[in-house]
Design a protein around this motif. Structure first.
Motif, PDB file in Angstrom:
ATOM      1  N   TYR A 196       0.871  -1.275  -0.334  1.00 45.98           N
ATOM      2  CA  TYR A 196      -0.042  -0.008  -0.367  1.00 45.98           C
ATOM      3  C   TYR A 196       1.391   1.043  -0.169  1.00 45.98           C
ATOM      4  O   TYR A 196       1.635   1.237   0.404  1.00 45.98           O
ATOM      5  CB  TYR A 196      -0.550   0.444   1.268  1.00 45.98           C
ATOM      6  CG  TYR A 196      -1.920  -1.466   1.212  1.00 45.98           C
ATOM      7  CD1 TYR A 196      -2.451  -1.459   1.011  1.00 45.98           C
ATOM      8  CD2 TYR A 196      -0.707  -1.944   2.031  1.00 45.98           C
ATOM      9  CE1 TYR A 196      -2.885  -3.189   0.924  1.00 45.98           C
ATOM     10  CE2 TYR A 196      -1.797  -4.015   2.120  1.00 45.98           C
ATOM     11  CZ  TYR A 196      -2.596  -3.791   1.453  1.00 45.98           C
ATOM     12  OH  TYR A 196      -3.157  -5.512   2.021  1.00 45.98           O
ATOM     13  N   ASP A 203      -5.542   4.687   0.369  1.00 50.05           N
ATOM     14  CA  ASP A 203      -4.558   3.374   0.153  1.00 50.05           C
ATOM     15  C   ASP A 203      -4.885   2.199   1.268  1.00 50.05           C
ATOM     16  O   ASP A 203      -4.879   1.632   1.778  1.00 50.05           O
ATOM     17  CB  ASP A 203      -3.917   3.589  -0.460  1.00 50.05           C
ATOM     18  CG  ASP A 203      -3.075   1.960  -1.420  1.00 50.05           C
ATOM     19  OD1 ASP A 203      -3.918   2.222  -1.876  1.00 50.05           O
ATOM     20  OD2 ASP A 203      -1.867   2.015  -1.935  1.00 50.05           O
ATOM     21  N   ARG A 206      -7.500   1.248   2.442  1.00 49.44           N
ATOM     22  CA  ARG A 206      -7.294  -0.775   1.969  1.00 49.44           C
ATOM     23  C   ARG A 206      -6.724  -1.205   2.476  1.00 49.44           C
ATOM     24  O   ARG A 206      -7.217  -2.193   3.064  1.00 49.44           O
ATOM     25  CB  ARG A 206      -7.070   0.011  -0.122  1.00 49.44           C
ATOM     26  CG  ARG A 206      -7.349  -1.866  -0.507  1.00 49.44           C
ATOM     27  CD  ARG A 206      -6.618  -1.631  -1.631  1.00 49.44           C
ATOM     28  NE  ARG A 206      -5.363  -1.105  -2.280  1.00 49.44           N
ATOM     29  CZ  ARG A 206      -4.185  -1.516  -2.761  1.00 49.44           C
ATOM     30  NH1 ARG A 206      -4.616  -3.077  -2.193  1.00 49.44           N
ATOM     31  NH2 ARG A 206      -3.282  -1.543  -2.736  1.00 49.44           N
ATOM     32  N   GLN A 209      -9.220  -2.297   5.178  1.00 47.38           N
ATOM     33  CA  GLN A 209      -9.653  -3.360   4.684  1.00 47.38           C
ATOM     34  C   GLN A 209      -9.420  -4.708   4.934  1.00 47.38           C
ATOM     35  O   GLN A 209      -9.955  -5.855   5.305  1.00 47.38           O
ATOM     36  CB  GLN A 209     -10.522  -3.448   3.985  1.00 47.38           C
ATOM     37  CG  GLN A 209     -11.914  -1.744   4.063  1.00 47.38           C
ATOM     38  CD  GLN A 209     -11.411  -1.060   2.592  1.00 47.38           C
ATOM     39  OE1 GLN A 209     -11.439  -2.184   1.278  1.00 47.38           O
ATOM     40  NE2 GLN A 209     -12.432  -0.260   2.376  1.00 47.38           N
TER      41      GLN A 209
END
Lengths: 223, 138
Positions: A196, A203, A206, A209
């Motif tokens: 990332y 990002d 993300r 997640q």
């Protein structure tokens, strides 16, 4: 950025993209994360039959010292997932942004015993244990969760390669070092599961997640 | 007669646009300089980095040390500094190349953005401040 760094970054992104596309093809129904990096088929013979195992790139054993002068090794992260990056405390360019994003990750997972953060300094000559301690204390983060690592310069640079993170001493770069702002996500088996941009909030969303997905995997394995 | 009025009107309009252009350019210059020289540390929203880099957004320091900020931008800072009750102690590099007018625009930008509503500076004022910086540079 100088030429060889650019080249190695390019090589790394090619490898990552290849690995990513490859593993995306399997199992579309349940979301799992790919294992990044090289893979090798290894044959072994069991009961007279040849079995082919796939061996994935794995982070090797390591030993560094954190802001509390504690040894941090593969044992520290055993059975846990961790996020790692490379920085230096006097870095004027991308590090403050990386650190403010890593703080978001810290805040979200500070009470989760299965998550660890490892930030390696690439300027160990300046970033001694005392400097890192001051840095961490001012940010008000606990050492059990977020380890700021220092140690032998060459060993740190070798580890960066293992994590596919580009780092380099570079008199031309601001602050004297060139490095990428990557955050790497490592699983409970020391496989790289995600990559990332540590300077971009979206990002890093993300990343968080993906960490949740990976934590389910850890729960599953522990059962 | 009518033509004359038309011409005056057009001229007036042109003058107005140049003026506002000038004004927004200055605003933009402050913003651009911030993005170029300051944002990497103090962040896009002026929030700084917890415990390590003080915020620009709603920082009491901007008012309590108003007269020192021109020199701070040019020469940087070192040693302990208290902002909104929190002690910071890290080096901030100065930007020696900035001209007085650029420093004025940059200061006005930070004093009137990020939730700050502080007094603006004039160029004369900033020039005066720069002449008496405690650390002579170069």
């Amino acid at each position: 950025m100088n030429y060889s760094l650019k080249q190695s970054l390019l090589a790394v992104s090619v490898i990552l993209t290849a690995a990513f596309t490859y593993s995306c093809q399997s199992n579309p129904s349940e979301k799992t994360l790919p294992i990044l990096g090289s893979r090798e088929p290894v044959e072994r013979v069991v009961n007279g039959e040849t079995i082919v195992d796939t061996v994935y790139h794995q982070i090797p054993d390591f030993a560094f010292v954190d802001q509390d002068s504690q040894q941090v090794t593969q044992e520290t992260v055993a059975g846990k997932i961790y996020v790692t990056d490379f920085f230096f405390t006097t870095c004027p360019s991308i590090c403050p942004k990386m650190k403010s994003q890593m703080l978001r990750v810290y805040e979200k997972y500070k009470d989760n015993p299965n998550v660890v953060l490892l930030s390696h300094t690439i300027d160990p000559a300046h970033d001694t244990v005392a400097v890192l301690k001051d840095y961490a204390e001012r940010m008000n983060v606990t050492s059990g969760k977020w380890h700021f690592l220092t140690g032998d310069r060459d060993k740190i640079y070798d580890m960066a390669l293992q994590y596919f993170v580009g780092v380099q001493e570079d008199a031309q770069a601001e602050g004297g070092f060139a490095h990428s702002g990557d955050f790497m996500l490592i699983d409970q088996n020391r496989h790289i599961r995600g990559h990332y941009h540590g300077t971009e909030a979206a990002d890093v969303d993300r990343l968080m997640q993906d960490m949740d997905i990976l934590l389910k995997e850890v729960q599953h394995e522990k059962k | 007669m009518r033509k004359n009025r038309f011409v005056t009107g057009v001229l007036g309009l042109m003058a107005l646009t140049t003026l506002t252009q000038c004004f927004t350019d200055k605003q933009n210059q402050g913003q651009k300089l911030y993005a170029q020289h300051c944002q990497s540390c103090h962040m896009e929203d002026g929030s700084g980095l917890r415990g390590l880099i003080p915020p620009i957004a709603k920082a009491d320091y901007l008012q309590t040390h108003r007269d020192e900020l021109a020199c701070l931008i040019r020469h940087g800072a070192d040693g302990p500094m208290v902002v909104n009750g929190i002690e910071y102690n890290k080096e901030m590099p100065g930007v020696h190349t900035l001209r007085p007018d650029e420093i004025t625009n940059l200061l006005n930008y930070i004093q009137t953005n990020f939730g700050n509503k502080n007094e603006r500076y004039t160029l004369t004022e900033v020039k005066g401040m720069l002449e008496t910086c405690p650390v002579p540079y170069e």
